[in-house]
Scaffold this motif. Structure first.
Motif, PDB file in Angstrom:
ATOM      1  N   GLU B  62     102.268 100.782  -5.194  1.00 35.68           N
ATOM      2  CA  GLU B  62     101.987 102.184  -5.530  1.00 35.68           C
ATOM      3  C   GLU B  62     101.144 102.726  -4.400  1.00 35.68           C
ATOM      4  O   GLU B  62     100.125 102.139  -4.060  1.00 35.68           O
ATOM      5  N   GLN B  63     101.586 103.831  -3.810  1.00 38.73           N
ATOM      6  CA  GLN B  63     100.830 104.373  -2.682  1.00 38.73           C
ATOM      7  C   GLN B  63     100.551 105.852  -2.887  1.00 38.73           C
ATOM      8  O   GLN B  63     101.405 106.603  -3.369  1.00 38.73           O
ATOM      9  N   ASP B  64      99.336 106.235  -2.518  1.00 32.66           N
ATOM     10  CA  ASP B  64      98.951 107.642  -2.533  1.00 32.66           C
ATOM     11  C   ASP B  64      97.859 107.797  -1.478  1.00 32.66           C
ATOM     12  O   ASP B  64      97.467 106.816  -0.854  1.00 32.66           O
ATOM     13  N   GLY B  65      97.373 109.003  -1.278  1.00 33.10           N
ATOM     14  CA  GLY B  65      96.343 109.215  -0.272  1.00 33.10           C
ATOM     15  C   GLY B  65      95.123 108.334  -0.534  1.00 33.10           C
ATOM     16  O   GLY B  65      94.480 108.472  -1.566  1.00 33.10           O
ATOM     17  N   GLY B  66      94.816 107.409   0.391  1.00 31.32           N
ATOM     18  CA  GLY B  66      93.637 106.559   0.250  1.00 31.32           C
ATOM     19  C   GLY B  66      93.730 105.544  -0.869  1.00 31.32           C
ATOM     20  O   GLY B  66      92.719 104.982  -1.284  1.00 31.32           O
ATOM     21  N   ARG B  67      94.940 105.281  -1.349  1.00 34.40           N
ATOM     22  CA  ARG B  67      95.082 104.367  -2.478  1.00 34.40           C
ATOM     23  C   ARG B  67      96.349 103.530  -2.345  1.00 34.40           C
ATOM     24  O   ARG B  67      97.429 104.054  -2.059  1.00 34.40           O
ATOM     25  N   TYR B  68      96.205 102.219  -2.555  1.00 36.29           N
ATOM     26  CA  TYR B  68      97.326 101.277  -2.446  1.00 36.29           C
ATOM     27  C   TYR B  68      97.117 100.183  -3.483  1.00 36.29           C
ATOM     28  O   TYR B  68      96.049  99.578  -3.529  1.00 36.29           O
ATOM     29  N   ARG B  69      98.106  99.994  -4.335  1.00 36.99           N
ATOM     30  CA  ARG B  69      98.001  98.915  -5.321  1.00 36.99           C
ATOM     31  C   ARG B  69      99.345  98.207  -5.432  1.00 36.99           C
ATOM     32  O   ARG B  69     100.393  98.851  -5.363  1.00 36.99           O
ATOM     33  N   LEU B  70      99.288  96.893  -5.617  1.00 36.68           N
ATOM     34  CA  LEU B  70     100.508  96.129  -5.868  1.00 36.68           C
ATOM     35  C   LEU B  70     100.683  95.991  -7.372  1.00 36.68           C
ATOM     36  O   LEU B  70      99.715  95.830  -8.106  1.00 36.68           O
ATOM     37  N   THR B  71     101.936  96.065  -7.818  1.00 35.83           N
ATOM     38  CA  THR B  71     102.218  95.886  -9.234  1.00 35.83           C
ATOM     39  C   THR B  71     103.385  94.912  -9.372  1.00 35.83           C
ATOM     40  O   THR B  71     104.105  94.648  -8.405  1.00 35.83           O
ATOM     41  N   ASP B  72     103.564  94.393 -10.574  1.00 36.53           N
ATOM     42  CA  ASP B  72     104.707  93.525 -10.828  1.00 36.53           C
ATOM     43  C   ASP B  72     105.957  94.380 -10.880  1.00 36.53           C
ATOM     44  O   ASP B  72     105.975  95.435 -11.513  1.00 36.53           O
ATOM     45  N   GLY B  73     106.997  93.905 -10.204  1.00 43.43           N
ATOM     46  CA  GLY B  73     108.259  94.632 -10.234  1.00 43.43           C
ATOM     47  C   GLY B  73     109.368  93.753 -10.775  1.00 43.43           C
ATOM     48  O   GLY B  73     109.101  92.719 -11.403  1.00 43.43           O
ATOM     49  N   ASP B  74     110.581  94.149 -10.523  1.00 40.33           N
ATOM     50  CA  ASP B  74     111.760  93.393 -10.931  1.00 40.33           C
ATOM     51  C   ASP B  74     111.777  92.058 -10.180  1.00 40.33           C
ATOM     52  O   ASP B  74     111.834  92.031  -8.944  1.00 40.33           O
ATOM     53  N   SER B  75     111.733  90.955 -10.920  1.00 40.69           N
ATOM     54  CA  SER B  75     111.571  89.643 -10.285  1.00 40.69           C
ATOM     55  C   SER B  75     112.785  89.262  -9.426  1.00 40.69           C
ATOM     56  O   SER B  75     112.719  88.324  -8.645  1.00 40.69           O
ATOM     57  N   GLU B  76     113.901  89.969  -9.598  1.00 38.88           N
ATOM     58  CA  GLU B  76     115.084  89.655  -8.800  1.00 38.88           C
ATOM     59  C   GLU B  76     115.079  90.357  -7.445  1.00 38.88           C
ATOM     60  O   GLU B  76     115.911  90.054  -6.589  1.00 38.88           O
ATOM     61  N   MET B  77     114.167  91.311  -7.268  1.00 38.30           N
ATOM     62  CA  MET B  77     114.226  92.151  -6.074  1.00 38.30           C
ATOM     63  C   MET B  77     113.266  91.647  -4.986  1.00 38.30           C
ATOM     64  O   MET B  77     112.071  91.501  -5.210  1.00 38.30           O
ATOM     65  N   TYR B  78     113.839  91.403  -3.809  1.00 39.06           N
ATOM     66  CA  TYR B  78     113.031  90.951  -2.673  1.00 39.06           C
ATOM     67  C   TYR B  78     112.261  92.101  -2.020  1.00 39.06           C
ATOM     68  O   TYR B  78     111.158  91.929  -1.530  1.00 39.06           O
ATOM     69  N   PHE B  79     112.886  93.251  -1.953  1.00 38.72           N
ATOM     70  CA  PHE B  79     112.341  94.318  -1.099  1.00 38.72           C
ATOM     71  C   PHE B  79     112.116  95.608  -1.892  1.00 38.72           C
ATOM     72  O   PHE B  79     112.413  96.689  -1.413  1.00 38.72           O
ATOM     73  N   ASP B  80     111.564  95.460  -3.111  1.00 40.01           N
ATOM     74  CA  ASP B  80     111.357  96.646  -3.930  1.00 40.01           C
ATOM     75  C   ASP B  80     109.996  97.281  -3.634  1.00 40.01           C
ATOM     76  O   ASP B  80     109.412  97.966  -4.458  1.00 40.01           O
ATOM     77  N   ASN B  81     109.486  97.005  -2.449  1.00 42.48           N
ATOM     78  CA  ASN B  81     108.222  97.591  -2.012  1.00 42.48           C
ATOM     79  C   ASN B  81     108.484  98.280  -0.681  1.00 42.48           C
ATOM     80  O   ASN B  81     109.550  98.116  -0.093  1.00 42.48           O
ATOM     81  N   VAL B  82     107.518  99.038  -0.227  1.00 42.74           N
ATOM     82  CA  VAL B  82     107.718  99.765   1.024  1.00 42.74           C
ATOM     83  C   VAL B  82     106.717  99.233   2.054  1.00 42.74           C
ATOM     84  O   VAL B  82     106.116  98.181   1.852  1.00 42.74           O
TER      85      VAL B  82
END
Lengths: 273, 397
Positions: B62-82
């Motif tokens: 999750e990204q926003d101005g001055g903020r970055y957090r990792l969350t659990d996503g779909d366990s099948e997806m390798y690249f579901d992050n940016v």
């Protein structure tokens, strides 16, 4: 070719003196902790006065004087003037010597009350009202920040002085060190109250490396925008004026502009109550 | 990454999920140092890896101005992050690099300026915006020989690392809150300059080959013909990604607006917030400034010159005899933004911004480049008659 260009009084190796004022000795220990470089250093300079390391004392004058600690007693106030006269280059090392240090927190309190509380015979204690940096008393040629100073910066400083060049001591933020080293930002990823964006680099980003917030032990960076960071800590992280004040009033709380900013957030805190 | 026209190039096929292990193993076996997105200390970092298990699978950001957090996503997806704070910049243009040493031999200096040999890098999971950034840095570091505008001396290390590198790009199907690649026309889908491109579905990847190297690599993997349903799903996901950009920037007339914005009052407003901490320039995949420092060894007298990442936000960057040329935060922020979005065109015939959003996410106080540029563009005021505000007693009540 000699290993140094620093002109000496005698034509021999330049002399190094290390003086202690009100302090914990941690910065002197950084010098002794150099290990690999220590023998090289001893080869390049004559250690003329360094009571923490050796009993032998050579008479002044000295080419390089390193001063650790703040000026906290009338005796220290007199002694620093003599030290200045004895040294060609005088460098204050560490948060105490450059800002007054942790003991400068008493500058906001009643020292006599402290003395009465702590000592059974307060009449023996001769203390100044304030603990102040060396540069508040005598001219210093350079200031090396940190609580304690960074050993690599200490070597860099001495190497530069001995060669007669400008030391490479950056005055920018800790953030640059974090990013060069690839440490993710603890403020952005965890909402930690990190002082890195207003603190001078030099430590190697020790705390962010351990996923902890920087607490500013190297003091303010060049032109720190304290108010903007404080607004972020208050508005986005929910920190109070008191927390901001306490964050600023630590090892370098008495160094400008941390001092004025700390006083400002204290006034805001008092208005609230 | 030459533009060959072999028939297999740009062919699309389907690669099952479990082939990711074989892909990484193949690259390692071929002597590549494989760099891919991994979770480190609460962020996605581009780090070396030897197995596909090290990839940031099942992790969202999750990204926003001055903020970055990792969350659990779909366990099948390798690249579901940016993108995280890292980019391939770190590997082509290292943050700290020895340039040469000087040793005194008799009456002369002996120079050792051998360029270290870079590893053969394979980047897996870089994004279209990062490929665009690499193409911009190619101009900056003088290895893009086709264009006329480069003026920098070619950087040998960059050239070698860059030319031997293999790129397996991932097309973004889930943009972050600070992404605006669509505005900068760099993504979310990579069009060229990759060896392989992947669009991730739940069961596998739609793979497109971009070079002969990519074709050869894919030939060793269990790929099959993609079905029309799979292709349709992939293009639908990419279309949806285009519509989900967290930020946007209207670039029409932006350069002209910035060029005449020197006394715009907005610079004062942003200077109140800007920490001048340089995080934006450090994470920017196109920012290229560096400084050098010389150190001497007390024992041997050897002198070493080292290059470090530097930023236009520091005093030292513009330091001359009389002090820093850009002595105010206002001046430094203005310089950075105007360079990135306007004068970069004059210098390199391209924008300096690829819309990755890193400078927004990693700004500790969340200053938003798209917001600042838009304000400058849209509030075209008469030139302010004050140049900065002069002395302000910052801590007055």
């Amino acid at each position: 070719m000699p290993a140094h260009n620093l002109p000496t009084n005698s034509g021999a190796k330049p002399t190094l003196a290390v003086f202690k004022f009100s302090s914990c000795d941690g910065c002197q220990l950084q010098l002794l902790n150099l290990e690999d470089e220590l023998l090289t250093l001893v080869g390049a300079v004559e250690i003329a006065y360094f009571l923490e390391a050796r009993r032998r004392v050579l008479p002044p004058p000295y080419d390089i004087g390193l001063v650790e600690g703040s000026i906290s007693t009338p005796e220290e106030e007199r002694r620093i003037r003599q030290v200045r006269r004895d040294c060609r280059y005088l460098v204050s090392i560490g948060a105490c010597a450059t800002s007054g240090g942790i003991q400068a927190l008493r500058n906001w309190a009643d020292v006599d009350e402290f003395i009465r509380c702590v000592y059974p015979s307060p009449e023996y204690i001769k203390s100044l009202e304030t603990a102040t940096p060396i540069a508040a008393h005598v001219f210093v040629d350079f200031e090396l920040r940190g609580c304690p100073v960074n050993a690599e910066q200490l070597v860099e400083l001495l190497s530069a002085l001995l060669l007669g060049r400008k030391p490479n001591i950056p005055t920018h933020s800790v953030c640059i060190e974090c990013k060069r080293r690839g440490y993710p930002c603890v403020l952005v990823t965890k909402g930690e109250p990190c002082l890195g964006p207003i603190t001078q680099a030099g430590c190697g980003a020790l705390c962010p490396r351990c996923e902890r917030a920087c607490y500013g032990c190297f003091g303010p960076m060049e032109q720190p925008n304290i108010r903007s960071l404080a607004n972020q800590l208050k508005n986005e992280q929910g920190r109070t004026n008191r927390e901001v004040k306490l964050a600023l009033r630590q090892f370098n709380g008495y160094m400008e502009p941390f001092k004025q900013a700390g006083d400002y957030y204290e006034r805001l805190e008092q208005k609230e109550t | 990454m030459s533009d060959t026209t072999a028939p297999l190039i740009h062919k699309q096929s389907f690669l099952p999920k479990d082939a990711m292990n074989a892909l990484v193993r193949r690259l390692v076996d071929e002597g590549y140092t494989v760099i891919g997105p991994q979770v480190h200390d609460g962020a996605i970092m581009m780090r070396p890896l030897t197995t596909a298990d090290e990839l940031a699978k099942g992790v969202c950001d999750e990204q926003d101005g001055g903020r970055y957090r990792l969350t659990d996503g779909d366990s099948e997806m390798y690249f579901d992050n940016v993108v995280g704070p890292d980019s391939p910049k770190r590997y082509f243009f290292p943050p700290q690099q020895k340039l040469f040493t000087l040793t005194i031999k008799g009456e002369r200096f002996q120079v050792d300026d051998t360029t270290p040999k870079p590893p053969k890098y394979a980047f897996i999971g870089i994004r279209a915006c990062e490929l665009a950034a690499i193409k911009i840095q190619d101009r900056v570091f003088g290895i893009d020989v086709d264009q006329q505008t480069f003026r920098c001396e070619s950087d040998q290390y960059y050239r070698r690392a860059r030319q031997n590198a293999l790129f397996i790009v991932v097309n973004c199907t889930r943009p972050a809150g600070t992404c605006f690649c669509v505005s900068m026309e760099t993504g979310p889908e990579a069009i060229d300059s990759f060896d392989l491109s992947l669009t991730e579905l739940r069961e596998g990847f739609i793979v497109r080959t971009g070079t002969e190297k990519g074709v050869a690599l894919l030939g060793q993997l269990p790929a099959r013909e993609a079905t029309s349903a799979e292709l349709e799903l992939a293009s639908m996901k990419l279309r949806r990604a285009r519509d989900q950009m967290g930020r946007r920037l209207d670039t029409r007339g932006l350069k002209e607006a910035l060029d005449k914005s020197m006394e715009h009052p907005r610079w004062d407003e942003v200077a109140d917030r800007c920490l001048s901490c340089a995080n934006c320039t450090m994470v920017c995949p196109t920012c290229f400034c560096s400084t050098v420092s010389d150190t001497n060894d007390l024992a041997t007298g050897q002198v070493t010159r080292t290059r470090f990442w530097e930023s236009c936000f520091t005093h030292q960057f513009s330091y001359t005899t009389t002090g820093p040329v850009r002595s105010t935060i206002r001046g430094r922020y203005r310089h950075w933004l105007c360079h990135k979005l306007a004068t970069w065109w004059d210098q390199f015939d391209t924008s300096g911004c690829v819309g990755c959003g890193r400078c927004i996410t990693w700004c500790p106080v969340g200053i938003d480049l798209t917001e600042e540029a838009t304000a400058i563009r849209e509030q075209q005021t008469e030139a302010s008659d004050r140049s900065g505000r002069g002395f302000v007693d910052e801590w007055a009540e």
